[in-house]
Design an enzyme around this catalytic site. Structure first.
Site, PDB file in Angstrom:
ATOM      1  CB  CYS A   1     -52.550 -37.201 -13.889  1.00  0.00           C
ATOM      2  SG  CYS A   1     -51.245 -38.345 -14.415  1.00  0.00           S
TER       3      CYS A   1
ATOM      4  CD  GLU B   1     -49.929 -41.551 -13.100  1.00  0.00           C
ATOM      5  OE1 GLU B   1     -50.226 -40.489 -13.731  1.00  0.00           O
ATOM      6  OE2 GLU B   1     -49.116 -42.409 -13.729  1.00  0.00           O
TER       7      GLU B   1
END
Length: 483
Positions: free
Chosen positions: A290, A256
């Site tokens: 994020c 990720e």
């Protein structure tokens, strides 16, 4: 907080050969405690311990592995107050965020993966053509899931509880063993997680934690021949380096990486809802997330209303010490990161953006604070619009029609989570399907914690969360026999 934290290797608390370093509270700039600095040899020892423990742990019945995770969840909940205090001090998250979104989510993830999932399923019989092994006949088959092996989990600094729990819990549930390399800024919380698993009865070597600021430690736990898979959360640049190392060893990867979420706001949208959703970028982890909708694309008919709404929202937010009950926006993780965020705001000014609100350092005596900042009059080619800032900064770009909105949204190196606000549900889903992102929020910034999570393009490789995490930390094996 206790000084002199030890490494956790092979079920033992081990003194670090390279000494300790101070962990700093980003709100007060004072020391939280002393984190252990592992050496390359100690990192490799952790990987070897995980390899030795893998055989017995993978052979342990799934119900027994699940019971360990359930007890770990109970242990974490029983220590909610001290764990919250530590997480707040290490990260600068507000008390509410630390309690609910770090400790609470971590406990929930251990509890979720304490539910044993089916790991095998039948495949419809098929007529097999005659081959070198014998004559034609009906072949039966069964697909089973096997653990990958030893998993290195490299975790991010913005969430030292939920992020590692989201890796460790499904990995252990599937029968893997793990070596956790926490972010150097806030590793102490991860050692508390190791204590919870130890108290829950995790056998020696099943969970190992080694921290350190030196690159050599991270490289050792990624490159070790004892490691079969690397699960990483962090920057795209570091992810690319890890991918190169994994490629040489043919290691599995789950990554990720960065995000620059596009939020598309159409002229029929509920503007108040859009402002509330996008405004979380200013406050949630101080924008150090994020999935934040930091790149706002607004149809011209509502551009002014959206900008005014976001500006008013940002100005209402209380910035200050995260231990205070009225604080909504805490500090960013370090002085260096504060300087980086501020440099992007200054760069945006030079590129022609208008700083509607924020852009200055809050008048606080100590701490690494950045005021919630709104940039208007932006274009999609500005660096502040294209690059991940990872702070409480939102950029607003106008568009004319649906086609332009989709084109602007997809014109990005990133593709983690995008968002669409529209009163026309059919259009919202139509646009969402055209966005090159791993997930799309439709009139919301909320997440379903069973939905697959991961990115397109430079935002990552693979999917996790829910049952998808069990898939990520396992290999599929086909068993075939004559029917």
């Amino acid at each position: 907080m206790s000084e002199g934290q030890r490494l956790f290797i092979g079920g033992a608390w081990v003194e670090p050969d390279a000494g300790h370093y101070a962990v700093t509270d980003p709100a007060t700039e004072e020391s939280v405690g002393w984190a252990p600095e592992a050496t390359r040899d100690q990192a490799q020892a952790a990987c070897a311990a995980a390899r030795e423990a893998f055989g017995p742990w993978s052979a342990t019945p799934p119900e027994e592995r699940a019971a360990v995770l359930a007890r770990a969840a109970d242990h974490i909940r029983a220590h909610l107050a001290p764990y919250t205090d530590l997480a707040r001090a290490e990260t600068g998250a507000t008390t509410g965020t630390a309690r609910a979104m770090q400790i609470g989510v971590a406990a929930a993830r251990f509890r979720r993966y304490a539910r044993v999932e089916p790991a095998e399923w039948a495949i419809p019989p098929q007529i097999n053509e005659a081959g070198p092994m014998g004559k034609a006949g009906v072949m039966g088959a069964l697909a089973v899931r096997q653990p990958v092996g030893v998993v290195t989990c490299v975790t991010s600094y913005n969430n030292p509880w939920a992020n590692p729990a989201g890796k460790v819990a499904p990995a252990l549930a599937m029968g893997n063993t793990v070596v956790v390399k926490p972010a150097p800024q806030d590793p102490l919380s991860v050692y508390r997680m190791a204590e919870a698993l130890e108290a829950a009865g995790a056998p020696p070597g099943v969970v190992n934690v080694v921290s350190g600021r030196e690159v050599a430690v991270g490289e050792a736990v990624v490159a070790s021949p004892d490691v079969d898979m690397v699960s990483f959360t962090g920057s795209t640049a570091v992810g690319q380096r890890i991918a190169e190392v994994c490629g040489r060893g043919m290691k599995r990867q789950l990554m990720e990486l960065g995000g620059k979420g596009a939020a598309l706001v159409f002229d029929d949208a509920d503007i108040a809802s859009a402002v509330a959703g996008i405004g979380t970028t200013f406050s949630f982890y101080s924008g150090q997330i994020c999935t934040a909708p930091t790149r706002v694309l607004v149809q011209r008919g509502v551009y002014g209303r959206l900008v005014d709404g976001l500006a008013a929202y940002a100005r209402r937010l209380e910035v200050g010490n995260p231990s205070e009950p009225d604080t909504v926006v805490g500090p960013v993780i370090s002085a260096a990161h504060r300087d980086r965020v501020e440099s992007y705001v200054e760069l945006a000014r030079k590129e022609g953006a208008t700083v509607v609100t924020g852009g200055e350092r809050p008048p606080l005596d100590r701490g690494f604070y950045v005021a919630p900042t709104l940039l208007a009059d932006c274009t999609n080619d500005m660096r502040a619009v294209r690059e991940e800032i990872f702070g409480p900064v939102v950029s607003v770009v106008p568009f004319d029609d649906e086609e332009e909105a989709v084109t602007l949204a997809n014109d990005s190196d990133y593709g983690l989570i995008d968002y669409v606000w529209s009163g026309d549900v059919a259009r919202a889903f139509r646009v969402a399907r055209r966005l090159r992102a791993g997930g799309v929020g439709i009139n919301t910034v909320g997440r379903n914690m069973e939905a697959p999570f991961g990115g397109f393009k430079k935002s990552g490789v693979g999917r996790d969360v829910g049952v998808y995490a069990l898939h990520a930390y396992s290999e599929v094996q086909a068993l075939v026999w004559p029917g």
